[in-house]
Motif scaffolding. Sequence first.
Motif, mmCIF file in Angstrom:
data_model
loop_
_atom_site.group_PDB
_atom_site.id
_atom_site.type_symbol
_atom_site.label_atom_id
_atom_site.label_comp_id
_atom_site.label_asym_id
_atom_site.label_seq_id
_atom_site.Cartn_x
_atom_site.Cartn_y
_atom_site.Cartn_z
ATOM 1 N N GLU A 142 3.548 8.209 9.939
ATOM 2 C CA GLU A 142 3.354 7.424 8.732
ATOM 3 C C GLU A 142 1.915 6.906 8.655
ATOM 4 O O GLU A 142 1.401 6.332 9.616
ATOM 5 C CB GLU A 142 4.320 6.247 8.746
ATOM 6 C CG GLU A 142 4.222 5.361 7.540
ATOM 7 C CD GLU A 142 5.142 4.159 7.642
ATOM 8 O OE1 GLU A 142 5.033 3.296 6.775
ATOM 9 O OE2 GLU A 142 5.949 4.081 8.585
ATOM 10 N N TYR A 143 1.296 7.127 7.510
ATOM 11 C CA TYR A 143 -0.078 6.676 7.274
ATOM 12 C C TYR A 143 -0.144 5.836 6.009
ATOM 13 O O TYR A 143 0.681 5.991 5.117
ATOM 14 C CB TYR A 143 -1.019 7.873 7.118
ATOM 15 C CG TYR A 143 -1.411 8.516 8.421
ATOM 16 C CD1 TYR A 143 -2.648 8.271 8.992
ATOM 17 C CD2 TYR A 143 -0.545 9.376 9.089
ATOM 18 C CE1 TYR A 143 -3.016 8.865 10.189
ATOM 19 C CE2 TYR A 143 -0.895 9.965 10.285
ATOM 20 C CZ TYR A 143 -2.136 9.702 10.828
ATOM 21 O OH TYR A 143 -2.494 10.290 12.021
ATOM 22 N N ILE A 144 -1.137 4.975 5.936
ATOM 23 C CA ILE A 144 -1.405 4.162 4.759
ATOM 24 C C ILE A 144 -2.605 4.760 4.045
ATOM 25 O O ILE A 144 -3.626 5.054 4.674
ATOM 26 C CB ILE A 144 -1.701 2.705 5.158
ATOM 27 C CG1 ILE A 144 -0.460 2.085 5.801
ATOM 28 C CG2 ILE A 144 -2.158 1.892 3.954
ATOM 29 C CD1 ILE A 144 -0.700 0.727 6.405
ATOM 30 N N ARG A 163 0.829 -1.203 0.000
ATOM 31 C CA ARG A 163 0.000 0.000 0.000
ATOM 32 C C ARG A 163 0.866 1.257 0.000
ATOM 33 O O ARG A 163 1.970 1.255 0.521
ATOM 34 C CB ARG A 163 -0.903 0.027 1.231
ATOM 35 C CG ARG A 163 -1.931 -1.060 1.191
ATOM 36 C CD ARG A 163 -2.925 -0.839 2.260
ATOM 37 N NE ARG A 163 -3.987 -1.814 2.155
ATOM 38 C CZ ARG A 163 -5.070 -1.784 2.874
ATOM 39 N NH1 ARG A 163 -5.244 -0.850 3.763
ATOM 40 N NH2 ARG A 163 -5.997 -2.702 2.731
ATOM 41 N N GLU A 164 0.313 2.302 -0.576
ATOM 42 C CA GLU A 164 1.004 3.584 -0.618
ATOM 43 C C GLU A 164 1.058 4.174 0.788
ATOM 44 O O GLU A 164 0.084 4.141 1.524
ATOM 45 C CB GLU A 164 0.243 4.523 -1.555
ATOM 46 C CG GLU A 164 0.908 5.858 -1.745
ATOM 47 C CD GLU A 164 0.165 6.728 -2.740
ATOM 48 O OE1 GLU A 164 0.578 7.874 -2.889
ATOM 49 O OE2 GLU A 164 -0.826 6.274 -3.352
ATOM 50 N N ARG A 165 2.221 4.711 1.142
ATOM 51 C CA ARG A 165 2.412 5.308 2.464
ATOM 52 C C ARG A 165 2.742 6.789 2.311
ATOM 53 O O ARG A 165 3.424 7.184 1.379
ATOM 54 C CB ARG A 165 3.516 4.583 3.226
ATOM 55 C CG ARG A 165 3.109 3.169 3.550
ATOM 56 C CD ARG A 165 4.209 2.396 4.217
ATOM 57 N NE ARG A 165 3.785 1.040 4.467
ATOM 58 C CZ ARG A 165 3.384 0.587 5.648
ATOM 59 N NH1 ARG A 165 3.395 1.379 6.686
ATOM 60 N NH2 ARG A 165 3.003 -0.664 5.792
ATOM 61 N N ARG A 219 -4.974 5.884 7.213
ATOM 62 C CA ARG A 219 -5.005 5.223 8.512
ATOM 63 C C ARG A 219 -3.580 5.119 9.036
ATOM 64 O O ARG A 219 -2.660 4.824 8.284
ATOM 65 C CB ARG A 219 -5.606 3.831 8.346
ATOM 66 C CG ARG A 219 -5.695 3.069 9.643
ATOM 67 C CD ARG A 219 -6.346 1.749 9.450
ATOM 68 N NE ARG A 219 -7.777 1.980 9.337
ATOM 69 C CZ ARG A 219 -8.662 1.030 9.114
ATOM 70 N NH1 ARG A 219 -8.272 -0.196 8.939
ATOM 71 N NH2 ARG A 219 -9.938 1.316 9.031
ATOM 72 N N ASP A 220 -3.400 5.352 10.321
ATOM 73 C CA ASP A 220 -2.088 5.282 10.960
ATOM 74 C C ASP A 220 -1.449 3.922 10.693
ATOM 75 O O ASP A 220 -2.039 2.882 10.984
ATOM 76 C CB ASP A 220 -2.246 5.513 12.470
ATOM 77 C CG ASP A 220 -0.927 5.677 13.194
ATOM 78 O OD1 ASP A 220 0.059 5.007 12.839
ATOM 79 O OD2 ASP A 220 -0.879 6.488 14.134
ATOM 80 N N ALA A 221 -0.254 3.916 10.136
ATOM 81 C CA ALA A 221 0.424 2.671 9.764
ATOM 82 C C ALA A 221 0.883 1.865 10.978
ATOM 83 O O ALA A 221 0.969 0.644 10.912
ATOM 84 C CB ALA A 221 1.621 2.974 8.867
#
Length: 50
Positions: free
Chosen positions: A12-14, A3-5, A27-29
């Motif tokens: 860091e989020y997804i 998934r793109e981050r 969403r928080d990774a």
Amino acid sequence: MKRERVLYNETEYIVLFKYSSGYWEVRDAQKERYSEVELVHHSQLKDYTK
């Protein structure tokens, strides 16, 4: 599937979904399964490459 981050508020989020309006669901990774989905305009996000 990778998934793109992105970075948002130095965290860091997804990326879950991108709307045509320019807002993205992220969403928080680190707490992926337990964090709430946030709706953020893409201009507030930074690319993140690990």
